[in-house]
Design a protein around this motif. Structure first.
Motif, PDB file in Angstrom:
ATOM      1  N   GLY A  55       0.514  -1.187  -0.354  1.00 39.13           N
ATOM      2  CA  GLY A  55       0.219   0.503  -0.204  1.00 39.13           C
ATOM      3  C   GLY A  55       0.855   1.332   0.174  1.00 39.13           C
ATOM      4  O   GLY A  55       0.052   2.613   0.153  1.00 39.13           O
ATOM      5  N   SER A  56       1.695   0.921   0.764  1.00 35.43           N
ATOM      6  CA  SER A  56       2.692   2.585   0.688  1.00 35.43           C
ATOM      7  C   SER A  56       3.663   2.591  -1.233  1.00 35.43           C
ATOM      8  O   SER A  56       4.057   3.837  -0.902  1.00 35.43           O
ATOM      9  N   CYS A  57       3.102   1.758  -2.082  1.00 37.28           N
ATOM     10  CA  CYS A  57       4.233   1.944  -2.748  1.00 37.28           C
ATOM     11  C   CYS A  57       3.165   2.529  -4.173  1.00 37.28           C
ATOM     12  O   CYS A  57       1.694   2.774  -3.784  1.00 37.28           O
ATOM     13  N   LYS A  58       3.768   3.713  -4.828  1.00 40.52           N
ATOM     14  CA  LYS A  58       2.731   5.448  -5.434  1.00 40.52           C
ATOM     15  C   LYS A  58       2.807   4.179  -6.830  1.00 40.52           C
ATOM     16  O   LYS A  58       3.616   3.933  -7.484  1.00 40.52           O
ATOM     17  N   ILE A  59       1.119   4.482  -6.783  1.00 38.53           N
ATOM     18  CA  ILE A  59       0.717   4.329  -8.050  1.00 38.53           C
ATOM     19  C   ILE A  59       1.234   5.202  -8.961  1.00 38.53           C
ATOM     20  O   ILE A  59       0.826   6.216  -8.523  1.00 38.53           O
ATOM     21  N   ASP A  60       1.991   5.392 -10.164  1.00 40.48           N
ATOM     22  CA  ASP A  60       2.642   6.796 -11.081  1.00 40.48           C
ATOM     23  C   ASP A  60       0.668   6.630 -11.718  1.00 40.48           C
ATOM     24  O   ASP A  60       0.514   6.025 -12.524  1.00 40.48           O
ATOM     25  N   LEU A  61       0.781   8.368 -11.682  1.00 34.39           N
ATOM     26  CA  LEU A  61      -0.302   8.552 -12.170  1.00 34.39           C
ATOM     27  C   LEU A  61      -0.099   9.241 -13.700  1.00 34.39           C
ATOM     28  O   LEU A  61       0.944  10.227 -13.905  1.00 34.39           O
ATOM     29  N   ILE A  62      -0.150   8.969 -14.907  1.00 36.23           N
ATOM     30  CA  ILE A  62       0.130   9.681 -16.634  1.00 36.23           C
ATOM     31  C   ILE A  62      -1.462  11.031 -16.227  1.00 36.23           C
ATOM     32  O   ILE A  62      -0.655  11.931 -16.661  1.00 36.23           O
ATOM     33  N   SER A  63      -2.280  10.484 -15.947  1.00 37.01           N
ATOM     34  CA  SER A  63      -3.985  11.267 -15.965  1.00 37.01           C
ATOM     35  C   SER A  63      -4.559  10.373 -15.282  1.00 37.01           C
ATOM     36  O   SER A  63      -5.493   9.738 -15.214  1.00 37.01           O
ATOM     37  N   GLY A  64      -5.727  11.392 -15.126  1.00 33.74           N
ATOM     38  CA  GLY A  64      -6.705  11.008 -14.082  1.00 33.74           C
ATOM     39  C   GLY A  64      -7.261  11.811 -14.778  1.00 33.74           C
ATOM     40  O   GLY A  64      -8.406  11.591 -15.749  1.00 33.74           O
ATOM     41  N   TYR A  65      -8.428  12.820 -13.808  1.00 33.58           N
ATOM     42  CA  TYR A  65      -9.605  14.220 -14.396  1.00 33.58           C
ATOM     43  C   TYR A  65      -9.009  14.941 -15.586  1.00 33.58           C
ATOM     44  O   TYR A  65      -7.928  15.534 -15.272  1.00 33.58           O
ATOM     45  N   ARG A  66      -9.902  14.563 -16.829  1.00 34.15           N
ATOM     46  CA  ARG A  66      -9.017  15.562 -18.060  1.00 34.15           C
ATOM     47  C   ARG A  66     -10.364  16.154 -17.645  1.00 34.15           C
ATOM     48  O   ARG A  66     -11.209  15.582 -17.945  1.00 34.15           O
ATOM     49  N   SER A  67     -10.253  18.323 -18.486  1.00 35.52           N
ATOM     50  CA  SER A  67     -11.223  18.987 -18.450  1.00 35.52           C
ATOM     51  C   SER A  67     -11.525  18.374 -19.658  1.00 35.52           C
ATOM     52  O   SER A  67     -10.475  18.315 -21.114  1.00 35.52           O
ATOM     53  N   PRO A  68     -13.114  18.856 -20.059  1.00 38.76           N
ATOM     54  CA  PRO A  68     -13.470  18.453 -21.119  1.00 38.76           C
ATOM     55  C   PRO A  68     -12.281  19.173 -22.759  1.00 38.76           C
ATOM     56  O   PRO A  68     -11.545  19.173 -23.735  1.00 38.76           O
ATOM     57  N   GLU A  69     -11.590  20.716 -22.263  1.00 44.96           N
ATOM     58  CA  GLU A  69     -11.087  21.324 -23.098  1.00 44.96           C
ATOM     59  C   GLU A  69      -9.376  21.045 -23.132  1.00 44.96           C
ATOM     60  O   GLU A  69      -9.167  20.473 -24.185  1.00 44.96           O
ATOM     61  N   THR A  70      -9.276  20.285 -21.960  1.00 44.18           N
ATOM     62  CA  THR A  70      -8.054  19.378 -22.053  1.00 44.18           C
ATOM     63  C   THR A  70      -7.985  17.883 -23.474  1.00 44.18           C
ATOM     64  O   THR A  70      -7.252  18.026 -24.236  1.00 44.18           O
ATOM     65  N   VAL A 113      -7.660   9.144 -28.004  1.00 41.30           N
ATOM     66  CA  VAL A 113      -8.458  10.019 -26.916  1.00 41.30           C
ATOM     67  C   VAL A 113      -9.709   9.848 -27.101  1.00 41.30           C
ATOM     68  O   VAL A 113      -9.558  10.701 -28.657  1.00 41.30           O
ATOM     69  N   ALA A 114     -10.506  10.050 -26.423  1.00 41.99           N
ATOM     70  CA  ALA A 114     -12.065   9.144 -26.908  1.00 41.99           C
ATOM     71  C   ALA A 114     -12.382  10.792 -27.081  1.00 41.99           C
ATOM     72  O   ALA A 114     -12.560  11.789 -25.815  1.00 41.99           O
ATOM     73  N   SER A 115     -13.432  11.091 -27.631  1.00 42.09           N
ATOM     74  CA  SER A 115     -14.472  12.759 -27.568  1.00 42.09           C
ATOM     75  C   SER A 115     -15.558  12.602 -26.362  1.00 42.09           C
ATOM     76  O   SER A 115     -14.758  13.540 -26.127  1.00 42.09           O
ATOM     77  N   MET A 116     -15.520  11.632 -26.048  1.00 49.50           N
ATOM     78  CA  MET A 116     -16.299  11.622 -24.477  1.00 49.50           C
ATOM     79  C   MET A 116     -16.076  10.529 -23.517  1.00 49.50           C
ATOM     80  O   MET A 116     -16.102   9.649 -23.434  1.00 49.50           O
ATOM     81  N   SER A 117     -14.450  10.887 -23.834  1.00 49.96           N
ATOM     82  CA  SER A 117     -12.915   9.625 -21.933  1.00 49.96           C
ATOM     83  C   SER A 117     -14.383   9.819 -21.338  1.00 49.96           C
ATOM     84  O   SER A 117     -14.419  10.291 -20.746  1.00 49.96           O
ATOM     85  N   GLN A 118     -14.030   8.530 -20.634  1.00 54.74           N
ATOM     86  CA  GLN A 118     -13.977   8.166 -19.190  1.00 54.74           C
ATOM     87  C   GLN A 118     -13.007   9.193 -18.054  1.00 54.74           C
ATOM     88  O   GLN A 118     -13.661   9.753 -17.548  1.00 54.74           O
ATOM     89  N   HIS A 119     -12.790   9.630 -18.498  1.00 58.32           N
ATOM     90  CA  HIS A 119     -11.809  10.553 -17.980  1.00 58.32           C
ATOM     91  C   HIS A 119     -12.339  11.703 -17.619  1.00 58.32           C
ATOM     92  O   HIS A 119     -12.172  13.089 -16.922  1.00 58.32           O
ATOM     93  N   MET A 120     -12.965  12.512 -18.562  1.00 59.46           N
ATOM     94  CA  MET A 120     -14.036  13.597 -18.245  1.00 59.46           C
ATOM     95  C   MET A 120     -15.202  13.827 -17.176  1.00 59.46           C
ATOM     96  O   MET A 120     -15.784  14.459 -16.708  1.00 59.46           O
TER      97      MET A 120
END
Length: 195
Positions: free
Chosen positions: A111-126, A140-147
């Protein structure tokens, strides 16, 4: 050092720009978050540690305690998973946070090992800018789950991308995308699919 957990519904929450407002809102709404999660009741505490590879910012937060969401932990993780390009924060799907913990456990990573994050939430603009930059075949999907606050692109130090992908597929918690040239695996809580 606090934390959060899970939901498959698309969040109608608007991005929040102020960390103080986010944490205050999370604390005020803590009563609503204190719903039991039977699947997690056997585990006293779920912790998630992430490191944003772009900013080198780390978050280590408990987001479930005794089968209940922890509002402060959710707020810290929402901040850590924000759109690092714009600073916009979205309420992340707690099921996504749970999926990341299950993935770490399946891979027998502490649990102490950090997961490296490349992308989490993405705004519609990003999202639109990334899509435009990559052309038709951007990935990159136009209706990405990131958004929707339902996706992350990750890698775990010491774990091969092939092994990470295999573990994510085995969990069957949503979408799994494999990007070996870019050095990450995409996981989301949308419908089960892979590419």
């Amino acid at each position: 050092m606090i934390g959060g957990h899970v939901s498959d519904l698309e969040h109608p929450v608007t991005p929040i720009l102020s960390r103080r407002a986010l944490i205050g809102g999370a604390i005020a709404g803590s009563a609503a978050l204190m719903l039991p999660f039977p699947a997690l009741a056997a585990s006293e505490e779920w912790r998630l540690a992430i490191r944003n590879v772009h900013t080198n910012e780390s978050v280590d937060a408990v987001f479930v305690r005794n089968g209940r969401l922890v509002a402060d932990g959710l707020a810290e993780l929402n901040h850590g998973l924000r759109d690092w390009r714009t600073g916009q924060i979205m309420e992340m799907d707690p099921r996504l946070l749970s999926l990341l913990v299950q993935l770490r456990e399946k891979l027998d990573v502490t649990g102490s090992c950090k997961i490296d994050l490349i992308s989490g939430y993405r705004s519609p603009e990003t999202n639109a800018a990334l899509r435009a930059r990559g052309g038709e075949h951007t990935g990159v999907a136009s209706m990405s789950q990131h958004m929707l606050g339902k996706a992350t692109d990750i890698m775990i130090p010491g774990v091969s991308l092939e092994r990470l992908r295999g573990a994510a597929l085995a969990l069957g918690g949503g979408g799994v995308g494999y990007y070996p040239r870019d050095g990450f695996v995409h996981v989301d809580t949308g419908r089960v699919r892979h590419w």
